[in-house]
Every structure is written in C-alpha cells, then in structure tokens.
Enzyme design. Structure first.
Site, PDB file in Angstrom:
ATOM      1  N   TYR A 143       0.818  -1.220   0.000  1.00  0.00           N
ATOM      2  CA  TYR A 143       0.000   0.000   0.000  1.00  0.00           C
ATOM      3  C   TYR A 143       0.852   1.270   0.000  1.00  0.00           C
ATOM      4  O   TYR A 143       0.338   2.371  -0.174  1.00  0.00           O
ATOM      5  CB  TYR A 143      -0.946   0.027   1.207  1.00  0.00           C
ATOM      6  CG  TYR A 143      -2.001  -1.074   1.175  1.00  0.00           C
ATOM      7  CD1 TYR A 143      -2.387  -1.668  -0.023  1.00  0.00           C
ATOM      8  CD2 TYR A 143      -2.603  -1.524   2.340  1.00  0.00           C
ATOM      9  CE1 TYR A 143      -3.330  -2.673  -0.053  1.00  0.00           C
ATOM     10  CE2 TYR A 143      -3.560  -2.533   2.312  1.00  0.00           C
ATOM     11  CZ  TYR A 143      -3.910  -3.100   1.106  1.00  0.00           C
ATOM     12  OH  TYR A 143      -4.853  -4.105   1.076  1.00  0.00           O
ATOM     13  N   LYS A 194       3.400 -15.425   1.365  1.00  0.00           N
ATOM     14  CA  LYS A 194       3.322 -16.301   0.193  1.00  0.00           C
ATOM     15  C   LYS A 194       4.754 -16.535  -0.283  1.00  0.00           C
ATOM     16  O   LYS A 194       5.147 -16.097  -1.376  1.00  0.00           O
ATOM     17  CB  LYS A 194       2.474 -15.652  -0.915  1.00  0.00           C
ATOM     18  CG  LYS A 194       0.986 -15.630  -0.645  1.00  0.00           C
ATOM     19  CD  LYS A 194       0.280 -16.916  -1.001  1.00  0.00           C
ATOM     20  CE  LYS A 194       0.190 -17.114  -2.496  1.00  0.00           C
ATOM     21  NZ  LYS A 194      -0.436 -18.438  -2.801  1.00  0.00           N
ATOM     22  N   ASP A 227      -2.944 -18.136   1.469  1.00  0.00           N
ATOM     23  CA  ASP A 227      -4.166 -18.776   0.952  1.00  0.00           C
ATOM     24  C   ASP A 227      -4.596 -19.917   1.864  1.00  0.00           C
ATOM     25  O   ASP A 227      -5.786 -20.087   2.161  1.00  0.00           O
ATOM     26  CB  ASP A 227      -3.988 -19.230  -0.503  1.00  0.00           C
ATOM     27  CG  ASP A 227      -2.679 -19.983  -0.733  1.00  0.00           C
ATOM     28  OD1 ASP A 227      -1.780 -19.912   0.129  1.00  0.00           O
ATOM     29  OD2 ASP A 227      -2.557 -20.657  -1.776  1.00  0.00           O
ATOM     30  N   ASP A 251      -4.954  -7.154   5.841  1.00  0.00           N
ATOM     31  CA  ASP A 251      -6.192  -6.459   5.510  1.00  0.00           C
ATOM     32  C   ASP A 251      -7.305  -7.485   5.261  1.00  0.00           C
ATOM     33  O   ASP A 251      -8.406  -7.398   5.811  1.00  0.00           O
ATOM     34  CB  ASP A 251      -5.935  -5.617   4.245  1.00  0.00           C
ATOM     35  CG  ASP A 251      -7.005  -4.585   3.995  1.00  0.00           C
ATOM     36  OD1 ASP A 251      -7.952  -4.508   4.801  1.00  0.00           O
ATOM     37  OD2 ASP A 251      -6.904  -3.861   2.994  1.00  0.00           O
ATOM     38  N   ASP A 255     -10.432  -9.022   8.104  1.00  0.00           N
ATOM     39  CA  ASP A 255     -11.863  -8.907   7.794  1.00  0.00           C
ATOM     40  C   ASP A 255     -12.528 -10.279   7.800  1.00  0.00           C
ATOM     41  O   ASP A 255     -13.654 -10.436   8.269  1.00  0.00           O
ATOM     42  CB  ASP A 255     -12.069  -8.245   6.426  1.00  0.00           C
ATOM     43  CG  ASP A 255     -12.139  -6.727   6.551  1.00  0.00           C
ATOM     44  OD1 ASP A 255     -11.794  -6.213   7.631  1.00  0.00           O
ATOM     45  OD2 ASP A 255     -12.541  -6.061   5.576  1.00  0.00           O
TER      46      ASP A 255
END
Ligand code: NAD
Length: 370
Positions: A143, A194, A227, A251, A255
């Site tokens: 970001y 990852k 994942d 992020d 959630d």
C-alpha cells in the site's frame, strides 16, 4: 493505590461520545473497586475538533496523545463533514494520529462470546469461545512501497503496478510484537506470507524464522501460506492464537476473521508503535472497528461493547492489567448469556436494551464476578 496511568480519551463524533461515555463508567468502576487510578484527559478529534478549532486534530491534542500511555478513541466522521476539503475531513485527524504516533502494528482480535456463537456464519461449535488475534503490519508493504503507478504503453494499452517491499527491520519489529503478544496469550505465533511465489514472502519467512530461533524461546511458532491461512480460518479457526502478517494479507485475513464473530458493534482494535528501548512502553491507540454510525447517533441504542473491548485491550496491552481485562470480558459474556442485547445484535427471544442499559448490566456483572 498503584501509580496513575495516563489515558487520553478522544470520543469523536456520532455514536463515539455515547459509547466512550459508557466506557468511562467502567474506568470509574476499576478506580473504585480495584483501586487502580487512571489519569484521564479528554480531547476533541474529527468533526468535533473541526467545529471548535477548524482542524480535525490540533497540535496540542497530538502532543497529549504522544505523552499518554494509551489513547482511547471513539469514532469520527458524519454527513455534516462530507463537503469539507480532503485535508480537513474528520478521518484525516485519525490518520494523522496513526502516522505521528508511528503505529505500525494493528491488532484485530476475533473473539466469539459463547452466547453469540449463533451469530457467526460458521457452525457454533467451531467458533464458540474463539479468541484469536490478527496482527497486521500497517505502515509498509504494497500500500506504500514505490514504484507504483499507472502508465500508458506504446501499443495504446496501459499498465498498473504496485510493489510489495519489506526490509528486515520492518519484518523484525512486527515479529517482535507478535512474540510479545503471544507471551501474554496462549503462546503460539503463526507467520503468514506467500513465500512460495513472492520474493518479499521469502524474505519475510527467513527473517521471521531467524527471529523465532533467537527470541521466541518457549513459544510454539509456525509459518503458513496466506491462501492456506484463509482456508484454515474458516475450517478450524481455534487452531490459531496470534497470526502475524503483512499489510495486504492482514487487511483481508482480519476482515475474514472479523466475520467469524458476527457483529460490527462487538469488534475492538488496537494500533501499537515501537517499544521504547529504555522503558519498553509503546504508543498505543485503541478504537472500535465501527465508525460513527450517523444513522443511529443520538438515539441511545448503539452497542458499547466494541468500545469497552477496546478499553479491555488497553488494559491488557498498555497497562499490564490482564486480570482486569479478563474480568471485563467475563462480565460481557455473562450479560450476553443473560439474553440482553442492543438492537444491532438482537435476535428472537432476547431482551432489547439501550446503550446505557447494556453498560448498567455489565457493571452489575463486574460487581458479581470481581
Ligand atoms: P459505521 O461503522 O459507522 O456503520 C455501519 C452500520 O453499522 C450502520 O448501520 C451503523 O448503525 C451500524 N453500527 C456501527 N457501529 C455500531 C454500534 N456500536 N452499535 C450498533 N450499530 C452499529 O460505518 P459507515 O456507515 O460506513 O460510516 C459512517 C461514518 O463513520 C462515515 O463518516 C465514515 O467515514 C466514518 N468511519 C469512521 C471510522 C473511524 O472513526 N475509525 C471507521 C469507519 C467509518
């Protein structure tokens, strides 16, 4: 009496002052019943600050936040401020606080109180009593890192790109927070990236592993691909304690974990800065995940539990008062078990209460459980 703990309270806008006002009753309760005194200062932030000072955060309030042991924040924003220029919007006050306090570690717990297990999208036996913590790196990664942009290509098409970049000090400092938190909880850290497809992920894993070997003695540590972590969160969330991950994966995973718990009115959060090398203390800001809820502001029906749980996190992570935090969590659990509900978490057969009524009941239970 123990020494004063400096707490700056910034109620903000909308339902912020309503829920913060109720939480201050719990602060009073602790002072009276547990003989713990807080040095509470109240300030303005967001629209409330703009109304009085023409800015969403004054330099004085920022200085107070930097001098406090913890900031308890309500929420900011509302339709009255929608037309303000970008830099003067209420949310800019909160962003400035986060930036100036260098709050790089974002903690989002996913806790499911037993009596609320039916509100989760998962089977209640999978989530009842769940208590996991997602620790997200908040100031680095994709970001923020350069290069990033959108460019025209010679063939008339365009390309958009971002950079996921982490340095070893950035990984180590969030890793150290994870280790510190796990020591105060159930002693397990899962580091998530990852590394199978991203170079930043390879460095993340190598750096975390070195840190675990050097500093996580006595803790259970593991690495997991992002994942797989998403899948495991909905398959068997109880396997986790502290999950530490980068800005992007954090992020999404926070959630995802939040939805295991059912309701916005029940979700607290904390943002922490680096530990002072001498005192070990950190800048810290505690706030509910929800916003200022202008649709219900002023009606006395907001759920104060997210704000109260944010204060409970402050007790645990800034004031080293884990036992008192446990008391508050236990009182909330008992009130929910008794069937009392604010409107946002209301279901059939339960009893509706106001914001104040919910806190009356929690204070009553605090008297009982203490
Ligand atoms: P919101 O979280 O304020 O509200 C979303 C929905 O959830 C609304 O229906 C609201 O009534 C309900 N809700 C939220 N908290 C509740 C509580 N404690 N009890 C009962 N019901 C609750 O999100 P929004 O409507 O998208 O945003 C409203 C304003 O808040 C906007 O100005 C936005 O910018 C601001 N906002 C601020 C923050 C913050 O201060 N950190 C975070 C998010 C949104």
């Amino acid at each position: 009496m123990t020494p004063n703990r400096k707490l700056l309270v910034l109620p903000g806008d909308g339902i912020g002052p309503e829920v913060v006002g109720q939480v201050l009753r719990a602060v009073d309760w602790l002072a009276r019943r547990r003989l713990v005194s807080f040095d509470v200062t109240e300030g303005l932030a967001g629209g409330a600050s703009w109304d009085k000072h023409g800015t969403p955060l004054t330099d004085e309030t920022l200085a107070d936040a930097l001098a406090a042991d913890a900031v308890l924040f309500g929420s900011v924003g509302g339709p009255a401020y929608d037309q303000l220029p970008f830099e003067q919007k209420p949310e800019r006050g909160l962003l400035r606080l986060r930036k100036e306090m260098d709050l790089f570690a974002n903690l989002r717990p996913a806790m499911v109180f037993g009596p609320m297990a039916d509100s989760s999208s998962l089977k209640s036996e999978l989530v009842s009593g769940l208590d996991i913590l997602i620790l997200r790196e908040l100031t680095g990664g994709i970001y923020f890192a350069e290069p990033r942009g959108i460019e025209d290509l010679p063939d008339g098409t365009r390309k958009g790109y971002d950079t996921n970049l982490y340095t070893t000090p950035e990984i180590e400092r969030i890793g150290r927070v994870a280790i510190d938190l796990a020591r105060r909880r159930r002693g397990k850290v899962t580091s998530v990236e990852k590394a199978n497809v991203m170079m930043s992920g390879v460095l993340w894993r190598e750096t975390m592993q070195q840190l675990f070997e050097a500093e996580a003695d006595g803790l259970e540590t593991e690495h997991m691909y992002a994942d797989n972590c998403a899948m495991q969160l909905v398959r068997y969330p109880g396997q986790f304690d502290v999950i530490v991950t980068d800005n992007l994966f954090g992020d999404m995973l926070s959630d995802c974990a939040a939805m295991l718990t059912g309701s916005l009115g029940m979700l607290p959060s904390a943002s922490l800065g680096a530990a002072d090398p001498v005192t070990g203390t950190r800048h810290a800001l505690y706030e509910p995940v929800h916003g200022s809820a202008p649709d219900i502001a002023g009606q006395g029906i907001a759920n104060p539990i997210a704000e109260l749980l944010s204060f409970s996190m402050a007790l645990r992570y800034s004031f080293d008062m884990g036992e008192d935090a446990d008391l508050i969590d236990a009182a909330i659990d008992r009130v929910l078990a008794s069937g009392l509900r604010t409107r946002d978490i209301m279901s059939e057969g339960k009893t509706a209460v106001s914001t104040e009524g919910m806190m009356d009941a929690i204070l009553h239970e605090l008297d009982t459980v203490s």
